[in-house]
Design a protein around this motif. Structure first.
Motif, short mmCIF file in Angstrom:
data_model
loop_
_atom_site.label_atom_id
_atom_site.label_comp_id
_atom_site.label_asym_id
_atom_site.label_seq_id
_atom_site.Cartn_x
_atom_site.Cartn_y
_atom_site.Cartn_z
N VAL A 60 0.93 -1.24 -0.27
CA VAL A 60 0.29 -0.20 0.53
C VAL A 60 1.22 1.10 0.11
O VAL A 60 0.71 2.00 -0.61
CB VAL A 60 -1.12 0.09 0.39
N LYS A 61 1.46 1.36 0.68
CA LYS A 61 2.76 2.52 1.04
C LYS A 61 3.38 2.51 -0.35
O LYS A 61 3.40 3.89 -0.89
CB LYS A 61 3.77 2.03 2.12
N GLU A 62 3.79 1.95 -1.39
CA GLU A 62 4.76 2.21 -1.85
C GLU A 62 3.95 2.57 -3.61
O GLU A 62 4.03 3.33 -3.92
CB GLU A 62 5.26 0.32 -2.64
N GLU A 63 2.46 1.78 -3.44
CA GLU A 63 1.07 2.21 -4.30
C GLU A 63 0.90 3.78 -4.22
O GLU A 63 0.72 4.33 -5.08
CB GLU A 63 0.33 1.70 -4.51
N MET A 64 1.24 4.47 -2.69
CA MET A 64 0.65 5.12 -2.79
C MET A 64 1.57 6.69 -2.73
O MET A 64 1.09 7.70 -2.83
CB MET A 64 0.36 5.68 -0.95
N GLU A 65 3.08 6.16 -3.10
CA GLU A 65 4.08 6.77 -3.59
C GLU A 65 3.88 7.25 -4.79
O GLU A 65 4.69 8.24 -5.31
CB GLU A 65 5.09 6.82 -2.76
N ILE A 66 3.26 6.69 -5.41
CA ILE A 66 2.52 6.71 -7.23
C ILE A 66 1.33 8.08 -7.58
O ILE A 66 0.23 7.40 -6.91
CB ILE A 66 3.28 4.95 -8.12
N GLN A 67 1.80 8.73 -7.77
CA GLN A 67 1.61 10.08 -8.11
C GLN A 67 -0.25 9.40 -8.94
O GLN A 67 0.35 8.65 -9.99
CB GLN A 67 1.71 11.00 -8.71
N SER A 68 -1.62 9.48 -9.00
CA SER A 68 -2.27 9.21 -9.54
C SER A 68 -3.56 10.47 -9.33
O SER A 68 -3.69 11.16 -8.18
CB SER A 68 -3.03 8.44 -9.16
N HIS A 69 -4.29 10.25 -10.42
CA HIS A 69 -5.76 11.71 -10.53
C HIS A 69 -6.97 11.08 -9.56
O HIS A 69 -7.37 11.31 -9.20
CB HIS A 69 -5.40 11.37 -12.25
N LEU A 70 -6.68 9.65 -9.67
CA LEU A 70 -8.16 8.34 -9.69
C LEU A 70 -7.76 7.89 -7.99
O LEU A 70 -7.03 6.91 -8.37
CB LEU A 70 -9.15 8.00 -10.32
#
Length: 116
Positions: A60-70
């Motif tokens: 979760v932490k790793e994916e939260m560090e990747i900027q997303s629009h949605l």
């Protein structure tokens, strides 16, 4: 079947549809629930027969560090990574909430939930 859950994971990140959101950042709250057979680890007390919640947190932490629009995009990536790491699980539910979303009025949070 059993459920392993991580609730109330907090992250400050730079996600959002609007450019300003991606510049200023915001607080996000993530809840995660993994459904799987817990019979063996309940009997053997072996971590290798279950899902390590530290690994789940780091995904979760790793994916939260990747900027997303949605929020939906972030949640979908989390689901994909968890299934890749633990293909034997039955299902995963992830909820992501954005605190104080820019909706033009008072709103504590916006939230999406994906289950696969």
């Amino acid at each position: 079947m059993g459920i392993i859950a991580l609730e109330g994971m907090e992250f400050f990140a730079y996600h959002g549809f609007y450019e300003e959101e991606r510049k200023v950042g915001n607080r996000f709250i993530v809840d995660l629930a993994v459904t799987l057979d817990l019979t063996q680890p309940a009997q053997t007390d072996k971590l290798s027969q279950t899902v390590n919640y530290e690994v789940l947190y780091n995904i979760v932490k790793e994916e939260m560090e990747i900027q997303s629009h949605l929020l939906e995009n972030m949640a979908g990536r989390v689901l994909d990574k968890i299934y890749h790491k633990y293909p034997h699980i039955e299902s995963v539910t992830v909820s992501i909430a954005k605190q104080n979303p820019p909706v033009g009025g008072v709103c504590r949070q916006s939230k999406i939930t994906l289950t696969r």
